[in-house]
Design a protein around this motif. Structure first.
Motif, PDB file in Angstrom:
ATOM      1  N   LEU A 203       0.824  -1.208   0.000  1.00 29.23           N
ATOM      2  CA  LEU A 203       0.000   0.000   0.000  1.00 29.23           C
ATOM      3  C   LEU A 203       0.856   1.255   0.000  1.00 29.23           C
ATOM      4  O   LEU A 203       1.980   1.266   0.528  1.00 29.23           O
ATOM      5  CB  LEU A 203      -0.915   0.029   1.232  1.00 29.23           C
ATOM      6  N   VAL A 204       0.290   2.311  -0.553  1.00 22.16           N
ATOM      7  CA  VAL A 204       0.828   3.662  -0.422  1.00 22.16           C
ATOM      8  C   VAL A 204      -0.296   4.522   0.137  1.00 22.16           C
ATOM      9  O   VAL A 204      -1.356   4.638  -0.478  1.00 22.16           O
ATOM     10  CB  VAL A 204       1.323   4.233  -1.767  1.00 22.16           C
ATOM     11  N   VAL A 205      -0.084   5.095   1.320  1.00 21.33           N
ATOM     12  CA  VAL A 205      -1.081   5.933   1.975  1.00 21.33           C
ATOM     13  C   VAL A 205      -0.606   7.372   1.911  1.00 21.33           C
ATOM     14  O   VAL A 205       0.455   7.705   2.459  1.00 21.33           O
ATOM     15  CB  VAL A 205      -1.301   5.492   3.437  1.00 21.33           C
ATOM     16  N   THR A 206      -1.387   8.224   1.235  1.00 21.66           N
ATOM     17  CA  THR A 206      -1.003   9.618   1.016  1.00 21.66           C
ATOM     18  C   THR A 206      -1.922  10.533   1.804  1.00 21.66           C
ATOM     19  O   THR A 206      -3.145  10.506   1.612  1.00 21.66           O
ATOM     20  CB  THR A 206      -1.070   9.976  -0.472  1.00 21.66           C
ATOM     21  N   ASP A 207      -1.341  11.329   2.701  1.00 19.40           N
ATOM     22  CA  ASP A 207      -2.117  12.261   3.507  1.00 19.40           C
ATOM     23  C   ASP A 207      -2.674  13.373   2.627  1.00 19.40           C
ATOM     24  O   ASP A 207      -1.949  13.981   1.836  1.00 19.40           O
ATOM     25  CB  ASP A 207      -1.240  12.850   4.608  1.00 19.40           C
ATOM     26  N   LYS A 208      -3.974  13.634   2.740  1.00 14.63           N
ATOM     27  CA  LYS A 208      -4.610  14.644   1.894  1.00 14.63           C
ATOM     28  C   LYS A 208      -4.135  16.054   2.226  1.00 14.63           C
ATOM     29  O   LYS A 208      -4.040  16.913   1.325  1.00 14.63           O
ATOM     30  CB  LYS A 208      -6.132  14.577   2.045  1.00 14.63           C
ATOM     31  N   ALA A 209      -3.835  16.304   3.488  1.00 16.13           N
ATOM     32  CA  ALA A 209      -3.472  17.662   3.901  1.00 16.13           C
ATOM     33  C   ALA A 209      -2.023  17.993   3.589  1.00 16.13           C
ATOM     34  O   ALA A 209      -1.715  19.078   3.083  1.00 16.13           O
ATOM     35  CB  ALA A 209      -3.745  17.837   5.396  1.00 16.13           C
ATOM     36  N   THR A 210      -1.108  17.054   3.875  1.00 19.28           N
ATOM     37  CA  THR A 210       0.321  17.342   3.733  1.00 19.28           C
ATOM     38  C   THR A 210       0.951  16.715   2.496  1.00 19.28           C
ATOM     39  O   THR A 210       2.042  17.117   2.095  1.00 19.28           O
ATOM     40  CB  THR A 210       1.071  16.840   4.978  1.00 19.28           C
ATOM     41  N   GLY A 211       0.297  15.729   1.919  1.00 26.77           N
ATOM     42  CA  GLY A 211       0.877  15.031   0.781  1.00 26.77           C
ATOM     43  C   GLY A 211       1.914  13.998   1.168  1.00 26.77           C
ATOM     44  O   GLY A 211       2.539  13.385   0.291  1.00 26.77           O
ATOM     45  N   LYS A 212       2.116  13.776   2.448  1.00 26.19           N
ATOM     46  CA  LYS A 212       3.095  12.799   2.905  1.00 26.19           C
ATOM     47  C   LYS A 212       2.629  11.391   2.542  1.00 26.19           C
ATOM     48  O   LYS A 212       1.498  11.010   2.800  1.00 26.19           O
ATOM     49  CB  LYS A 212       3.283  12.916   4.418  1.00 26.19           C
ATOM     50  N   ALA A 213       3.555  10.622   1.924  1.00 23.51           N
ATOM     51  CA  ALA A 213       3.233   9.261   1.487  1.00 23.51           C
ATOM     52  C   ALA A 213       3.890   8.248   2.411  1.00 23.51           C
ATOM     53  O   ALA A 213       5.070   8.372   2.753  1.00 23.51           O
ATOM     54  CB  ALA A 213       3.680   9.030   0.050  1.00 23.51           C
ATOM     55  N   THR A 214       3.116   7.254   2.815  1.00 24.08           N
ATOM     56  CA  THR A 214       3.614   6.179   3.663  1.00 24.08           C
ATOM     57  C   THR A 214       3.435   4.855   2.930  1.00 24.08           C
ATOM     58  O   THR A 214       2.321   4.509   2.539  1.00 24.08           O
ATOM     59  CB  THR A 214       2.855   6.131   5.002  1.00 24.08           C
ATOM     60  N   GLU A 215       4.541   4.143   2.720  1.00 28.82           N
ATOM     61  CA  GLU A 215       4.486   2.839   2.053  1.00 28.82           C
ATOM     62  C   GLU A 215       4.620   1.729   3.091  1.00 28.82           C
ATOM     63  O   GLU A 215       5.446   1.806   3.992  1.00 28.82           O
ATOM     64  CB  GLU A 215       5.586   2.722   0.998  1.00 28.82           C
ATOM     65  N   ALA A 216       3.797   0.717   2.939  1.00 28.50           N
ATOM     66  CA  ALA A 216       3.842  -0.404   3.872  1.00 28.50           C
ATOM     67  C   ALA A 216       3.178  -1.609   3.234  1.00 28.50           C
ATOM     68  O   ALA A 216       2.391  -1.482   2.283  1.00 28.50           O
ATOM     69  CB  ALA A 216       3.147  -0.053   5.193  1.00 28.50           C
ATOM     70  N   THR A 217       3.509  -2.789   3.748  1.00 26.50           N
ATOM     71  CA  THR A 217       2.876  -4.038   3.339  1.00 26.50           C
ATOM     72  C   THR A 217       2.075  -4.567   4.518  1.00 26.50           C
ATOM     73  O   THR A 217       2.613  -4.727   5.618  1.00 26.50           O
ATOM     74  CB  THR A 217       3.915  -5.081   2.911  1.00 26.50           C
ATOM     75  N   ILE A 218       0.799  -4.801   4.306  1.00 27.08           N
ATOM     76  CA  ILE A 218      -0.049  -5.315   5.381  1.00 27.08           C
ATOM     77  C   ILE A 218      -0.417  -6.758   5.090  1.00 27.08           C
ATOM     78  O   ILE A 218      -0.548  -7.168   3.934  1.00 27.08           O
ATOM     79  CB  ILE A 218      -1.318  -4.453   5.569  1.00 27.08           C
ATOM     80  N   GLU A 219      -0.557  -7.529   6.160  1.00 29.67           N
ATOM     81  CA  GLU A 219      -1.001  -8.911   6.091  1.00 29.67           C
ATOM     82  C   GLU A 219      -2.136  -9.103   7.082  1.00 29.67           C
ATOM     83  O   GLU A 219      -2.488  -8.188   7.829  1.00 29.67           O
ATOM     84  CB  GLU A 219       0.162  -9.865   6.415  1.00 29.67           C
ATOM     85  N   VAL A 220      -2.688 -10.290   7.086  1.00 31.85           N
ATOM     86  CA  VAL A 220      -3.744 -10.599   8.048  1.00 31.85           C
ATOM     87  C   VAL A 220      -3.187 -10.465   9.462  1.00 31.85           C
ATOM     88  O   VAL A 220      -2.124 -11.003   9.773  1.00 31.85           O
ATOM     89  CB  VAL A 220      -4.299 -12.017   7.809  1.00 31.85           C
ATOM     90  N   ASN A 221      -3.894  -9.705  10.304  1.00 38.53           N
ATOM     91  CA  ASN A 221      -3.509  -9.447  11.695  1.00 38.53           C
ATOM     92  C   ASN A 221      -2.239  -8.621  11.821  1.00 38.53           C
ATOM     93  O   ASN A 221      -1.650  -8.551  12.907  1.00 38.53           O
ATOM     94  CB  ASN A 221      -3.341 -10.761  12.479  1.00 38.53           C
ATOM     95  N   LYS A 222      -1.821  -7.987  10.745  1.00 41.12           N
ATOM     96  CA  LYS A 222      -0.669  -7.071  10.783  1.00 41.12           C
ATOM     97  C   LYS A 222      -1.081  -5.769  10.094  1.00 41.12           C
ATOM     98  O   LYS A 222      -0.701  -5.504   8.958  1.00 41.12           O
ATOM     99  CB  LYS A 222       0.548  -7.689  10.102  1.00 41.12           C
TER     100      LYS A 222
END
Length: 674
Positions: free
Chosen positions: A277-296
């Motif tokens: 995933l890439v999560v981009t903050d709408k207000a600041t534009g800061k992007a956070t990349e991460a991999t999620i799994e079940v229960n993580k």
């Protein structure tokens, strides 16, 4: 008089009721029952699912009780609020008494009350109060000395006073847990719904067209919603089930799915699935990349992003559309996208083609004894527990619906790859008219090139009256040369062949069966039916030769495998009449696009629930594993009184009393010796 009047006023009676134990226990009982219902009955499903499962009467009854979203229902939150009030009042009412009890030593207890205790005895002799006090302190007691007016000395000792703290921790834990439940239950949202400021949307429209009254801002107190994101696509809202509709929850960020990963066990169950995933903050534009799994999960701005499911994300498809009404023509190639719909016109008929999910892996148990079950029965037995399992990957499949202009639809389930049954290869397609019905599967036989073209040619020839004269002439000639008929019966036999072909073309085997039932006496039906079957079996090789010659294909000799193909063609051609649609779609290719099912939650009460649970555990440990013991030694010159009591009267108290009695007698003896 004023005290009596004050105790009978309505506010005081309400205070007595709300702070009473019976009121709190009643609320806890109701909450326990509601929690069982909320655990057994799956929550927050779309309302049509409940209506289909329970029927209209019970669906409406359960809806009236709010059982489809127990933990967010108004009555459940109201009970939580009253339980907070009741437990708080209980603490306020009984807390001071518990504190006094914890601090007090009861050093002014009378001789009479001490003598009436179950564990009480008189000891002859005297001992030094200071020495007894030191011994008790060495054993963990807290001691207070009190001198009476008559000159006697009382040593009041206690230990395990923390037991009383257990009640405080347990009651405070209930308050904290209920407050956490109220926060996660989003009481302000329920109030807004009751006031009409928030109205769930019931129409199936794009989320961008959902009105403001059905949308929730990013500062919403708590929520739990789901969204499906395809690879390379993004989402900035989630959908919350709300009764018979839904609400759109705005997110403070944009979630983009870069890549989805899935691994399978050998039995077809998913072993691991994860999302980049890439999560981009709408207000600041800061992007956070991460991999999620079940229960993580990934937690961003107080919102937890969980990996919940996976599926098809809208895969491009290529298909061949066979005109069942005119199967002599070539298939029409069409393109589509799974999980989407598009118009489809065949001749004068207009349809809406609604594609379902593309499944690339279909690992099924189709265990059977060869030749004993048809494919429809095998598909009904899928995943059934059997002594022997024949687990196979049936390959990619696609579901789709053909909906006519009146809104009536038939659903199809088509497997792309050939499927082997009884040593032969088939193209498998299932069809049903209602969602609750099982699929009825058609087996279309494939030729040596694993293609369905020869079957379609043969099926077209069976339904083409223009070929019946030639087919009847050749069939009669073969029968005549083989001695099956005499020359005088040639014309009659040709007419019979053409009649059977025409009747079969009208409705397959059921049409022949219907004619026999209507026109033939009961005692002759079996013989006539056998005659018709023999005519078809003898005619179908000729039909194949005629169809091949019409298509410019060289005829091939009929061996056992070819004859089985021809018989399968008769069965499949008859079954096509049950298709209920003028077109049959054959999946020829796809480009898989996967999708990740995400669940996003904001739970401000979660930490409070965890804290309350910890306090509850501490309280239970203190109440059940810490024993409060109180001890008194009264010194009356040449005699003493020993008394003990505890919040739990058991063998431990008997043993402790015997120990204290022996120790006191020993100190008396030591005092006399000195």
């Amino acid at each position: 008089m004023s005290s009596k009047k004050r105790n009978t006023t309505l506010p005081y009676r309400l205070y007595e009721l709300f702070s009473s134990m019976r009121f709190a226990i009643g609320l806890l009982t109701i909450l326990a029952i509601a929690s069982v219902i909320g655990t057994v009955l799956k929550q927050n499903e779309p309302y049509p699912n409940y209506a289909f499962e329970f029927g209209q009467f019970w669906f409406q009854f359960f809806e009236l009780l709010g059982l489809y979203d127990v933990y967010h229902s108004g009555w459940f939150l109201t009970i939580l609020a009253f339980l907070v009030l009741s437990t708080t009042l209980c603490i306020v009412r009984n807390g001071p008494g518990f504190v006094r009890e914890m601090k007090g030593y009861r050093e002014k207890a009378s001789d009479t009350s001490l003598a009436l205790m179950q564990h009480s005895c008189e000891v002859v002799g005297d001992a030094d109060p200071a020495a007894v006090s030191r011994r008790l302190q060495g054993e963990g007691f807290s001691v207070r000395e009190h001198r009476r007016e008559d000159g006697s000395v009382v040593l009041a000792a206690k230990k395990g006073a923390a037991n009383k703290l257990g009640y405080f921790f347990a009651h405070i834990a209930m308050v904290v847990i209920c407050i956490g439940g109220l926060l996660d239950g989003n009481l302000p949202l329920k109030i807004a719904e009751l006031a009409g400021r928030i109205v769930p949307e019931t129409r199936d429209i794009p989320q961008s067209q959902v009105p403001a009254q059905s949308r929730l801002d990013t500062d919403n107190l708590s929520f739990r919603g789901n969204v499906t994101v395809g690879e390379g696509r993004s989402a900035d809202v989630v959908f919350l089930n709300a009764g018979n509709g839904y609400l759109v929850q705005e997110l403070p960020f944009i979630v983009t799915l870069k890549k989805f990963h899935v691994d399978y066990y050998s039995n077809g169950m998913p072993k691991l699935f994860a999302s980049d995933l890439v999560v981009t903050d709408k207000a600041t534009g800061k992007a956070t990349e991460a991999t999620i799994e079940v229960n993580k999960p990934l937690i961003v701005d107080g919102v937890a992003i969980y990996q919940a499911s996976f599926g098809d994300g809208g895969s491009p498809l290529t298909l061949n559309a066979w005109n069942v009404a005119r199967p002599d023509g070539k298939p029409v190639p069409i393109k589509g996208v799974s999980m989407a719909s598009q118009p489809l016109r065949f001749g004068e008929q207009a349809f809406r083609l609604e594609f379902g999910e593309l499944k690339v892996f279909n690992i099924e148990d189709i265990g059977e004894t060869p030749g004993t079950a048809d494919f429809g029965q095998k598909m009904k037995d899928v995943r059934e527990v059997r002594k022997e399992k024949h687990v196979r990957n049936l390959g990619p499949s696609i579901t789709y619906k053909l909906r006519d202009e009146q809104g009536q639809a038939r659903e199809f389930h088509h497997y792309m790859a050939p499927i082997a049954q009884d040593g032969r290869q088939y193209l498998i397609t299932g069809v049903r008219a209602e969602v609750g019905q099982p699929f009825q599967y058609l087996r279309l036989p494939l030729d040596e090139g694993m293609a369905v073209d020869r079957f379609m040619r043969l099926n077209a020839a069976l339904a083409n009256p223009a070929l019946y004269d030639e087919i009847a002439r050749r069939t009669a000639a073969q029968a005549l040369s083989g001695g099956a008929i005499s020359p005088e019966l040639t014309r009659q036999f040709e007419d019979s062949v053409k009649w059977v072909l025409a009747r079969f073309a009208d409705g397959g085997f059921p049409a022949l069966e219907s004619f026999i039932d209507d026109k033939v006496p009961a005692d002759k039906r079996q013989a006539i039916a056998q005659t018709y079957i023999k005519i078809l079996q003898g005619t179908v090789p000729v039909v194949m030769d005629v169809a091949d010659s019409q298509a410019g294909v060289a005829p091939t000799p009929v061996d056992e495998a070819k004859y089985r193909f021809l018989l399968d063609t008769l069965v499949a051609s008859s079954a096509l009449h049950e298709l209920g649609a003028p077109v049959l779609l054959q999946l020829t290719g796809f480009e898989q696009v996967q999708a990740s099912g995400l669940q996003l939650t904001r739970s401000p009460g979660k930490d409070l629930v965890y804290l309350g649970s910890l306090l509850l555990i501490i309280g239970i440990i203190l109440m059940f594993y810490v024993r409060e013991v109180r001890l008194w030694v009264v010194f009356h010159g040449a005699r003493m009184r020993l008394a003990m009591t505890s919040n739990r009267h058991n063998r431990d108290l008997d043993r402790d009393f015997e120990h204290q009695h022996a120790a006191l007698q020993q100190q008396v003896g030591a005092s006399h010796a000195s």
